[in-house]
Motif scaffolding. Sequence first.
Motif, PDB file in Angstrom:
ATOM      1  N   LYS A 257       1.901 -10.845 -10.382  1.00 29.33           N
ATOM      2  CA  LYS A 257       3.149 -10.142 -10.656  1.00 29.33           C
ATOM      3  C   LYS A 257       3.043  -8.666 -10.225  1.00 29.33           C
ATOM      4  CE  LYS A 257       4.162 -10.052 -15.093  1.00 29.33           C
ATOM      5  NZ  LYS A 257       4.482 -10.634 -16.419  1.00 29.33           N
ATOM      6  N   PHE A 258       1.826  -8.126 -10.249  1.00 28.64           N
ATOM      7  CA  PHE A 258       1.616  -6.723  -9.901  1.00 28.64           C
ATOM      8  C   PHE A 258       1.147  -6.597  -8.455  1.00 28.64           C
ATOM      9  CE2 PHE A 258       0.308  -6.965 -14.476  1.00 28.64           C
ATOM     10  CZ  PHE A 258       1.488  -6.427 -14.965  1.00 28.64           C
ATOM     11  N   GLN A 259       1.140  -5.355  -7.962  1.00 24.73           N
ATOM     12  CA  GLN A 259       0.554  -5.111  -6.633  1.00 24.73           C
ATOM     13  C   GLN A 259      -0.945  -4.935  -6.839  1.00 24.73           C
ATOM     14  OE1 GLN A 259       2.693  -1.747  -5.130  1.00 24.73           O
ATOM     15  NE2 GLN A 259       4.632  -2.835  -5.073  1.00 24.73           N
ATOM     16  N   THR A 260      -1.593  -6.033  -7.147  1.00 29.99           N
ATOM     17  CA  THR A 260      -3.009  -6.000  -7.525  1.00 29.99           C
ATOM     18  C   THR A 260      -3.900  -5.947  -6.292  1.00 29.99           C
ATOM     19  OG1 THR A 260      -2.455  -7.293  -9.475  1.00 29.99           O
ATOM     20  CG2 THR A 260      -4.774  -7.255  -8.818  1.00 29.99           C
ATOM     21  N   ASP A 261      -4.810  -4.984  -6.275  1.00 27.02           N
ATOM     22  CA  ASP A 261      -5.771  -4.920  -5.181  1.00 27.02           C
ATOM     23  C   ASP A 261      -6.984  -5.788  -5.467  1.00 27.02           C
ATOM     24  OD1 ASP A 261      -4.503  -2.989  -3.380  1.00 27.02           O
ATOM     25  OD2 ASP A 261      -4.698  -1.628  -5.084  1.00 27.02           O
ATOM     26  N   ALA A 262      -7.381  -5.878  -6.746  1.00 22.79           N
ATOM     27  CA  ALA A 262      -8.513  -6.743  -7.095  1.00 22.79           C
ATOM     28  C   ALA A 262      -8.350  -7.262  -8.518  1.00 22.79           C
ATOM     29  CB  ALA A 262      -9.827  -5.992  -6.960  1.00 22.79           C
ATOM     30  N   PHE A 263      -8.570  -8.561  -8.674  1.00 18.81           N
ATOM     31  CA  PHE A 263      -8.566  -9.225  -9.979  1.00 18.81           C
ATOM     32  C   PHE A 263     -10.028  -9.524 -10.293  1.00 18.81           C
ATOM     33  CE2 PHE A 263      -8.848 -13.201 -12.325  1.00 18.81           C
ATOM     34  CZ  PHE A 263      -7.862 -13.102 -13.300  1.00 18.81           C
ATOM     35  N   ILE A 264     -10.502  -9.012 -11.439  1.00 16.88           N
ATOM     36  CA  ILE A 264     -11.923  -9.202 -11.786  1.00 16.88           C
ATOM     37  C   ILE A 264     -12.006  -9.884 -13.147  1.00 16.88           C
ATOM     38  CG2 ILE A 264     -14.136  -8.062 -12.190  1.00 16.88           C
ATOM     39  CD1 ILE A 264     -13.100  -5.723 -10.434  1.00 16.88           C
TER      40      ILE A 264
END
Length: 364
Positions: A257-264
């Motif tokens: 949903k977000f402009q996520t650069d990295a999901f950790i």
Amino acid sequence: MKETLRILLAGMSVLLLSFIISPSVDAHEGSTYGVGTSSLNVRSGPTDNAPIVGSLHPGDQVVVFEEHYGWAQTYYGGKEAWVASQFLYPLSSTEQIKQQVSVNKSITVNEAGVHVRSGPGTDYSIIGLATAGDTYEKIATKGDWHKILLDDGSTGWIAAWLTDGYTAENSTDESLKITPKSNTNGSLAGINIVLDPGHGGNDPGAIGFKGVVEKNLTLSTAEVVASSLRKAGATVKVTRQSDQYVSLEKRVLFSNKFQTDAFISLHYNAYPFIAVNGIGTYYYENGRGLASSIQSAIGKQVKLNDRGIHFGNYHVLRENSDLAVLIELGFITNPNDLFTIQTSEYQNNVAQAVTTGVKNYFLD
Ligand SMILES: [Zn+2]
């Protein structure tokens, strides 16, 4: 005596062999099964006389987290529950893909105070309330009603005419978006990170020595890691901030949903064989570079055994359209790992290493 010894040795070599063949041992994600009988009782415990909490029927799918003497553990209405495993059959990959596709469809509620009901019609009982802006995963549609997945893992029905189609791309809600990426002059300013503390609520994750539960450790580690990343300039969101159950699907939707650069995603590991120890980082498709950068920073900063990076077929990685990695931060079933993990020095070192790994990946 000799015979007993030989059997013992044979048993030990089988144990060792299975350990060597499958070093990837975090089994928390569960496997999906179909129901192979007309009515299958769901019980609160793994015995024939445990209270019945519900029933399943052909066409229902069950995610099994562990098996115990003929009983399969799953979650029902958000609570741990058990079914006799002899009535379950593994689903073919096409059946599972069908489920994944349907799970990825989301709906958004348009009106305030919309009833969530136990079935597809206004004569079914009200089991909850939804409000404008709430988003749910749509599991099925019957007439003008959508079957949706609720926060606690149970399901309910909602009137389709009070909802709208929803995709992350056409979302116009600016408050849901993280600050867009600007420039990167040595700091992580403009880099948006989603941290995902594994498990929570009714899902404890792994249980270690002295009853230490994974869900508590992942939550406290996420706080330290978030603070370190924020100090370095990153914008950080977390998939849960308290001891609550969040489904794997919700975690992925949250990230996408977000402009996520990295999901950790942060986890702690468990294994029946207490000697197994160390830290490893997992990736599915796009996360290999980031996994390698984080793991190498961890290897330099943290004293525990370096298990390297591995391909990991985990839901939060596989279904994620963002760059995603999962870190297994040590074995809570290994006395030395557990002792180390519980020190604040270790927590700070992990936080610094993750921050360094993210910096090396995004800024180099
Ligand atoms: Zn876990």
